[in-house]
Write a protein that holds these residues in place. Sequence first.
Motif, PDB file in Angstrom:
ATOM      1  N   SER A   6       0.848  -1.180   0.000  1.00 35.28           N
ATOM      2  CA  SER A   6       0.000   0.000   0.000  1.00 35.28           C
ATOM      3  C   SER A   6       0.884   1.229   0.000  1.00 35.28           C
ATOM      4  O   SER A   6       1.855   1.300   0.750  1.00 35.28           O
ATOM      5  N   GLN A   7       0.548   2.159  -0.869  1.00 35.51           N
ATOM      6  CA  GLN A   7       1.278   3.415  -0.923  1.00 35.51           C
ATOM      7  C   GLN A   7       0.664   4.442   0.030  1.00 35.51           C
ATOM      8  O   GLN A   7       1.146   5.546   0.154  1.00 35.51           O
ATOM      9  N   ARG A   8      -0.450   4.028   0.691  1.00 40.50           N
ATOM     10  CA  ARG A   8      -1.132   4.937   1.604  1.00 40.50           C
ATOM     11  C   ARG A   8      -0.878   4.505   3.047  1.00 40.50           C
ATOM     12  O   ARG A   8      -0.222   3.520   3.302  1.00 40.50           O
ATOM     13  N   ASP A   9      -1.457   5.244   3.972  1.00 41.70           N
ATOM     14  CA  ASP A   9      -1.222   4.974   5.393  1.00 41.70           C
ATOM     15  C   ASP A   9      -1.843   3.648   5.815  1.00 41.70           C
ATOM     16  O   ASP A   9      -2.966   3.309   5.430  1.00 41.70           O
ATOM     17  N   VAL A  10      -1.112   2.902   6.631  1.00 34.48           N
ATOM     18  CA  VAL A  10      -1.578   1.635   7.188  1.00 34.48           C
ATOM     19  C   VAL A  10      -1.195   1.613   8.673  1.00 34.48           C
ATOM     20  O   VAL A  10      -0.116   2.072   9.044  1.00 34.48           O
ATOM     21  N   PHE A  23      -6.604   0.630   7.081  1.00 39.31           N
ATOM     22  CA  PHE A  23      -6.165   1.126   5.778  1.00 39.31           C
ATOM     23  C   PHE A  23      -6.881   2.432   5.459  1.00 39.31           C
ATOM     24  O   PHE A  23      -8.021   2.649   5.862  1.00 39.31           O
ATOM     25  N   GLU A  24      -6.203   3.266   4.667  1.00 42.37           N
ATOM     26  CA  GLU A  24      -6.796   4.539   4.291  1.00 42.37           C
ATOM     27  C   GLU A  24      -7.883   4.360   3.237  1.00 42.37           C
ATOM     28  O   GLU A  24      -8.861   5.107   3.209  1.00 42.37           O
ATOM     29  N   TYR A  25      -7.736   3.320   2.372  1.00 48.32           N
ATOM     30  CA  TYR A  25      -8.705   3.101   1.303  1.00 48.32           C
ATOM     31  C   TYR A  25      -9.202   1.658   1.324  1.00 48.32           C
ATOM     32  O   TYR A  25      -8.434   0.730   1.596  1.00 48.32           O
ATOM     33  N   PRO A  26     -10.488   1.450   1.029  1.00 55.83           N
ATOM     34  CA  PRO A  26     -11.079   0.102   1.128  1.00 55.83           C
ATOM     35  C   PRO A  26     -10.461  -0.914   0.184  1.00 55.83           C
ATOM     36  O   PRO A  26     -10.381  -2.098   0.515  1.00 55.83           O
ATOM     37  N   GLU A  27     -10.008  -0.488  -1.001  1.00 51.43           N
ATOM     38  CA  GLU A  27      -9.428  -1.452  -1.938  1.00 51.43           C
ATOM     39  C   GLU A  27      -8.140  -2.074  -1.387  1.00 51.43           C
ATOM     40  O   GLU A  27      -7.833  -3.240  -1.655  1.00 51.43           O
TER      41      GLU A  27
END
Length: 204
Positions: A6-10, A23-27
């Motif tokens: 993930s390139q977003r926050d975890v 996760f920041e995004y559901p996908e």
Amino acid sequence: MATARSQRDVIVVRYADDSIVGFEYPEDAQAFLGMLRVRLGQFGLALNEAKTRILEFGRYAIERRARRGQRRPETFDFLGFTHICGQRRKNRTFIVRRVTVAKRMTRSLKAIRTSLLRRRHEPIRSTGLWLKSVVQGYLNYYAVPENIKRLGMFRAEVCRAWLFALRRRSQRSRMTWERMKKLAERYVPKVRPLHPYPHRRFAS
């Protein structure tokens, strides 16, 4: 095997075999869950499906779900607390509310009632010191800021259970609620936050 990236926050919180992954995004959550099932399967393991789910939770969950005409965000239980998306009364900013899992509190109260009835013929001071230790141990774990109201209910039920047990000592028992309140004042710890928020704890 592909790895979950993930390139977003975890954020990951783990205790023993229980984990919360945010996760920041559901996908990203969907991809991670799929890969986790495959990875565990390679070792003959499987997730506990009764405890595994993806839910919308966090700072913007309330307003996003409201725009879609959905109910408030789901809650989840972790380490004895039910975690709830909440808002502060003063400025409506986001807060994670943690309250004792209702079933756990019910079980604890049932065990205390049983023990009090079994101890009803013991000296009041002996039972009071035992009860003080039990309730203080309970508060030492659960006394977080957003849980004070529920802990107040717990303490009240403990006092009622003790009163009931004392009245069962004999048919001529003269234990009144006024006397019970004095015993509670002496032996049953009062509810107050023992684990303040980090910014308050560090400020001290």
